[in-house]
Design a protein around this motif. Structure first.
Motif, PDB file in Angstrom:
ATOM      1  N   HIS A 150       0.891  -1.244   0.218  1.00 55.16           N
ATOM      2  CA  HIS A 150      -0.425   0.200   0.054  1.00 55.16           C
ATOM      3  C   HIS A 150       1.222   1.503  -0.299  1.00 55.16           C
ATOM      4  O   HIS A 150       1.782   1.366   0.949  1.00 55.16           O
ATOM      5  CB  HIS A 150      -1.143  -0.144   1.404  1.00 55.16           C
ATOM      6  N   SER A 151       0.714   2.055  -1.222  1.00 52.74           N
ATOM      7  CA  SER A 151       1.034   3.173  -0.788  1.00 52.74           C
ATOM      8  C   SER A 151       0.142   4.484  -1.782  1.00 52.74           C
ATOM      9  O   SER A 151      -0.779   3.369  -2.062  1.00 52.74           O
ATOM     10  CB  SER A 151       2.929   4.044  -1.399  1.00 52.74           C
ATOM     11  N   LEU A 152       0.162   6.205  -1.473  1.00 54.50           N
ATOM     12  CA  LEU A 152      -0.202   6.467  -2.113  1.00 54.50           C
ATOM     13  C   LEU A 152       0.318   7.338  -3.427  1.00 54.50           C
ATOM     14  O   LEU A 152      -0.561   7.858  -4.125  1.00 54.50           O
ATOM     15  CB  LEU A 152      -1.649   7.519  -1.608  1.00 54.50           C
ATOM     16  N   ALA A 153       1.378   7.363  -3.538  1.00 50.52           N
ATOM     17  CA  ALA A 153       2.026   8.814  -4.221  1.00 50.52           C
ATOM     18  C   ALA A 153       2.543   7.550  -5.914  1.00 50.52           C
ATOM     19  O   ALA A 153       2.743   7.003  -5.852  1.00 50.52           O
ATOM     20  CB  ALA A 153       2.950   9.263  -3.944  1.00 50.52           C
ATOM     21  N   ALA A 154       2.059   8.700  -6.639  1.00 53.52           N
ATOM     22  CA  ALA A 154       3.098   8.193  -8.139  1.00 53.52           C
ATOM     23  C   ALA A 154       4.481   7.770  -7.994  1.00 53.52           C
ATOM     24  O   ALA A 154       5.022   8.530  -7.011  1.00 53.52           O
ATOM     25  CB  ALA A 154       3.049   8.987  -8.564  1.00 53.52           C
ATOM     26  N   PRO A 155       5.606   6.296  -8.159  1.00 55.17           N
ATOM     27  CA  PRO A 155       6.684   6.516  -8.217  1.00 55.17           C
ATOM     28  C   PRO A 155       7.333   7.816  -7.831  1.00 55.17           C
ATOM     29  O   PRO A 155       7.891   9.200  -8.753  1.00 55.17           O
ATOM     30  CB  PRO A 155       6.776   5.237  -8.908  1.00 55.17           C
ATOM     31  N   ARG A 156       8.345   7.884  -6.733  1.00 52.88           N
ATOM     32  CA  ARG A 156       8.838   8.924  -5.843  1.00 52.88           C
ATOM     33  C   ARG A 156       8.193  10.317  -5.785  1.00 52.88           C
ATOM     34  O   ARG A 156       9.476  10.943  -6.663  1.00 52.88           O
ATOM     35  CB  ARG A 156      10.168   8.791  -7.048  1.00 52.88           C
ATOM     36  N   VAL A 160       6.404  13.503  -4.780  1.00 53.95           N
ATOM     37  CA  VAL A 160       6.002  13.503  -2.980  1.00 53.95           C
ATOM     38  C   VAL A 160       4.499  14.037  -2.531  1.00 53.95           C
ATOM     39  O   VAL A 160       3.472  13.770  -3.547  1.00 53.95           O
ATOM     40  CB  VAL A 160       6.106  15.291  -2.699  1.00 53.95           C
ATOM     41  N   TYR A 161       3.998  13.061  -1.583  1.00 50.93           N
ATOM     42  CA  TYR A 161       2.248  13.803  -1.288  1.00 50.93           C
ATOM     43  C   TYR A 161       2.376  13.756   0.483  1.00 50.93           C
ATOM     44  O   TYR A 161       2.678  12.992   1.652  1.00 50.93           O
ATOM     45  CB  TYR A 161       2.472  11.874  -1.284  1.00 50.93           C
ATOM     46  N   PRO A 162       2.036  15.828   0.463  1.00 49.75           N
ATOM     47  CA  PRO A 162       2.784  15.725   1.971  1.00 49.75           C
ATOM     48  C   PRO A 162       1.172  15.689   2.518  1.00 49.75           C
ATOM     49  O   PRO A 162       0.250  15.936   2.128  1.00 49.75           O
ATOM     50  CB  PRO A 162       2.481  17.358   1.414  1.00 49.75           C
ATOM     51  N   ARG A 163       1.418  15.077   3.887  1.00 52.23           N
ATOM     52  CA  ARG A 163       0.659  15.344   5.154  1.00 52.23           C
ATOM     53  C   ARG A 163      -0.490  14.407   4.379  1.00 52.23           C
ATOM     54  O   ARG A 163      -2.464  15.055   4.409  1.00 52.23           O
ATOM     55  CB  ARG A 163      -0.336  16.587   5.315  1.00 52.23           C
ATOM     56  N   PRO A 164      -0.087  13.567   3.974  1.00 56.22           N
ATOM     57  CA  PRO A 164      -1.534  11.804   3.816  1.00 56.22           C
ATOM     58  C   PRO A 164      -2.688  12.129   5.082  1.00 56.22           C
ATOM     59  O   PRO A 164      -2.196  12.160   5.798  1.00 56.22           O
ATOM     60  CB  PRO A 164      -0.608  11.045   3.804  1.00 56.22           C
ATOM     61  N   GLN A 165      -4.110  12.409   4.667  1.00 57.67           N
ATOM     62  CA  GLN A 165      -4.779  11.733   5.346  1.00 57.67           C
ATOM     63  C   GLN A 165      -5.950  10.870   5.136  1.00 57.67           C
ATOM     64  O   GLN A 165      -6.524  10.198   3.860  1.00 57.67           O
ATOM     65  CB  GLN A 165      -5.909  12.716   4.805  1.00 57.67           C
ATOM     66  N   TYR A 166      -6.474  10.260   6.185  1.00 60.70           N
ATOM     67  CA  TYR A 166      -7.152   9.150   6.155  1.00 60.70           C
ATOM     68  C   TYR A 166      -8.291   8.672   7.572  1.00 60.70           C
ATOM     69  O   TYR A 166      -7.790   9.265   7.736  1.00 60.70           O
ATOM     70  CB  TYR A 166      -6.159   7.798   6.680  1.00 60.70           C
ATOM     71  N   ASP A 167      -9.580   8.196   7.557  1.00 61.47           N
ATOM     72  CA  ASP A 167     -10.388   8.680   7.448  1.00 61.47           C
ATOM     73  C   ASP A 167     -10.492   7.317   8.562  1.00 61.47           C
ATOM     74  O   ASP A 167     -10.817   7.368   9.778  1.00 61.47           O
ATOM     75  CB  ASP A 167     -12.033   8.386   6.734  1.00 61.47           C
ATOM     76  N   ASP A 168      -9.665   6.158   8.201  1.00 55.31           N
ATOM     77  CA  ASP A 168      -8.824   5.306   9.021  1.00 55.31           C
ATOM     78  C   ASP A 168      -8.492   4.166   8.030  1.00 55.31           C
ATOM     79  O   ASP A 168      -8.096   4.060   7.045  1.00 55.31           O
ATOM     80  CB  ASP A 168     -11.139   3.974   9.901  1.00 55.31           C
ATOM     81  N   VAL A 169      -7.213   4.641   8.258  1.00 56.68           N
ATOM     82  CA  VAL A 169      -6.410   4.431   7.978  1.00 56.68           C
ATOM     83  C   VAL A 169      -6.458   2.936   7.906  1.00 56.68           C
ATOM     84  O   VAL A 169      -5.791   2.368   6.876  1.00 56.68           O
ATOM     85  CB  VAL A 169      -4.878   4.462   8.199  1.00 56.68           C
ATOM     86  N   VAL A 170      -6.664   1.851   8.438  1.00 50.74           N
ATOM     87  CA  VAL A 170      -6.289   0.170   8.713  1.00 50.74           C
ATOM     88  C   VAL A 170      -7.504  -0.280   7.570  1.00 50.74           C
ATOM     89  O   VAL A 170      -7.167  -0.858   6.565  1.00 50.74           O
ATOM     90  CB  VAL A 170      -6.540  -0.221   9.486  1.00 50.74           C
ATOM     91  N   ASP A 171      -8.638   0.922   7.533  1.00 46.64           N
ATOM     92  CA  ASP A 171      -9.676   0.316   6.414  1.00 46.64           C
ATOM     93  C   ASP A 171      -9.753   1.015   4.943  1.00 46.64           C
ATOM     94  O   ASP A 171      -9.472  -0.645   3.956  1.00 46.64           O
ATOM     95  CB  ASP A 171     -11.369   1.092   7.260  1.00 46.64           C
ATOM     96  N   GLU A 172      -8.594   1.370   5.081  1.00 42.11           N
ATOM     97  CA  GLU A 172      -8.398   2.088   4.042  1.00 42.11           C
ATOM     98  C   GLU A 172      -7.290   1.621   3.064  1.00 42.11           C
ATOM     99  O   GLU A 172      -7.255   1.202   2.099  1.00 42.11           O
ATOM    100  CB  GLU A 172      -7.998   3.251   3.320  1.00 42.11           C
ATOM    101  N   VAL A 173      -6.033   0.750   4.115  1.00 42.40           N
ATOM    102  CA  VAL A 173      -4.978   0.069   3.622  1.00 42.40           C
ATOM    103  C   VAL A 173      -5.433  -1.198   3.497  1.00 42.40           C
ATOM    104  O   VAL A 173      -5.105  -1.961   2.334  1.00 42.40           O
ATOM    105  CB  VAL A 173      -4.304  -0.035   4.326  1.00 42.40           C
ATOM    106  N   VAL A 174      -6.498  -1.989   3.916  1.00 39.47           N
ATOM    107  CA  VAL A 174      -6.833  -2.965   4.073  1.00 39.47           C
ATOM    108  C   VAL A 174      -8.045  -3.145   2.420  1.00 39.47           C
ATOM    109  O   VAL A 174      -7.875  -4.526   1.717  1.00 39.47           O
ATOM    110  CB  VAL A 174      -8.188  -3.708   4.824  1.00 39.47           C
ATOM    111  N   SER A 175      -8.683  -2.037   1.954  1.00 41.09           N
ATOM    112  CA  SER A 175      -9.920  -2.079   1.018  1.00 41.09           C
ATOM    113  C   SER A 175      -8.765  -1.822  -0.244  1.00 41.09           C
ATOM    114  O   SER A 175      -8.623  -2.839  -1.198  1.00 41.09           O
ATOM    115  CB  SER A 175     -10.253  -1.172   1.312  1.00 41.09           C
ATOM    116  N   PHE A 176      -7.401  -0.947  -0.228  1.00 35.11           N
ATOM    117  CA  PHE A 176      -7.134  -0.831  -1.220  1.00 35.11           C
ATOM    118  C   PHE A 176      -5.380  -2.340  -1.464  1.00 35.11           C
ATOM    119  O   PHE A 176      -5.532  -2.244  -2.768  1.00 35.11           O
ATOM    120  CB  PHE A 176      -5.759   0.656  -0.606  1.00 35.11           C
TER     121      PHE A 176
END
Length: 301
Positions: A150-156, A158-174
């Motif tokens: 799991h990651s959000l940014a395109a390769p290499r 910057v993805y400043p100040r990542p925000q999640y409503d529920d980080v684990v739920d979103e990681v599992v879904s991804f």
């Protein structure tokens, strides 16, 4: 009786020359980066001979698996594909000649993956969650295993100040979605591994939450990898520089194992092997090396 952990759909995996029963076994993945600016060793294994010797030393110390990287995850200018191939393929070839250890290559580029697999790599460790759709095809055309992270940014980038409503739920879904995507492109589910991506587009509180709830990652039903070694969430939690994060790394790895992690990606191999083997014994997966204490009529103090 061993501990009750989230079940796996395909616990027995043959990866390269080795077979793992992840229902009762933890694999130790050592890290060797052939980059001049690597996160941990700052280029100590950039030279080819040093990289190969580091791989062989890790295998000799008990690592089951060596993860070879040619490009760091951190933001920076793109590296030409030809240069990444020139960094990782000679290490794979040299290590393959000397050892049957599992070899993975940490890359997000399908062309690099194809060359690495042809050179003898058993696993492709994609920290971008199949950002390059060709990656699944490269793996599907081989016998290799694919790690989906799991990651959000395109390769290499910057993805400043990542925000999640529920980080684990979103990681599992991804991870569920990307695993299904890989299967749709021809990668058998029994050749997939998932990694929640500690610190990758996550702040320290996010990574601590992922660690605390690692059982929800493991409940996906695919072997889960915990890449916690020397990460910044450990440094920020303990106020520790990279060279002072060993104890925190071992604690995080052991906790993830008790929550269902089946592969741990670690820099300090000797210490990690001891910690993992002790954890396996506590979980009922491994027998002690020997029994002597209080086993006879007389016992040494």
């Amino acid at each position: 009786m061993s501990a009750c952990l989230p079940p796996l759909r395909h616990p027995v995996r043959t990866i390269g020359a080795r077979t793992f029963d992840f229902s009762r076994q933890i694999a130790i993945m050592a890290v060797v980066n052939r980059t001049p600016d690597s996160f941990y060793d700052r280029g100590a294994t950039f030279a080819l001979d040093q990289a190969v010797q580091a791989c062989l030393a890790a295998a000799a110390r008990g690592a089951d698996w060596i993860d070879i990287g040619g490009v760091p995850f951190k933001p920076g200018p793109p590296l030409p594909v030809e240069e990444e191939i020139a960094r990782v393929v000679p290490v794979v070839e040299a290590l393959r000649r000397e050892s049957d250890v599992v070899i993975s290559v940490d890359t997000f580029d399908a062309e690099v993956a194809r060359h690495a697999i042809a050179a003898g790599a058993d696993v492709i460790n994609d920290t971008t969650g199949i950002h390059d759709p060709g990656m699944a095809g490269a793996v599907a055309d081989s016998d290799a295993t694919l790690v989906i992270t799991h990651s959000l940014a395109a390769p290499r980038t910057v993805y400043p100040r990542p925000q999640y409503d529920d980080v684990v739920d979103e990681v599992v879904s991804f991870l569920r979605d990307r695993a299904a995507f890989a299967v749709s492109l021809g990668v058998p589910e029994e050749r997939l591994i998932v990694d929640p991506g500690h610190d990758l587009n996550k702040n320290t509180l996010h990574s601590l939450e992922v660690t605390r709830r690692f059982d929800e990652i493991a409940a996906i039903g695919l072997p889960a990898l915990a890449a916690v070694s020397n990460k910044d969430f450990i440094g920020e939690t303990l106020d520790a520089e990279r060279s002072e994060r060993l104890e925190g790394s071992l604690a995080a790895a052991v906790f993830c194992i008790t929550q269902g992690a089946r592969i741990v990606r670690m820099h300090n191999v000797r210490e990690s092997v001891a910690a993992v083997h002790m954890t396996e014994a506590i979980l009922g997966f491994r027998q002690p090396a020997y029994l002597k204490h209080n086993m006879g009529d007389f016992n040494e103090e």
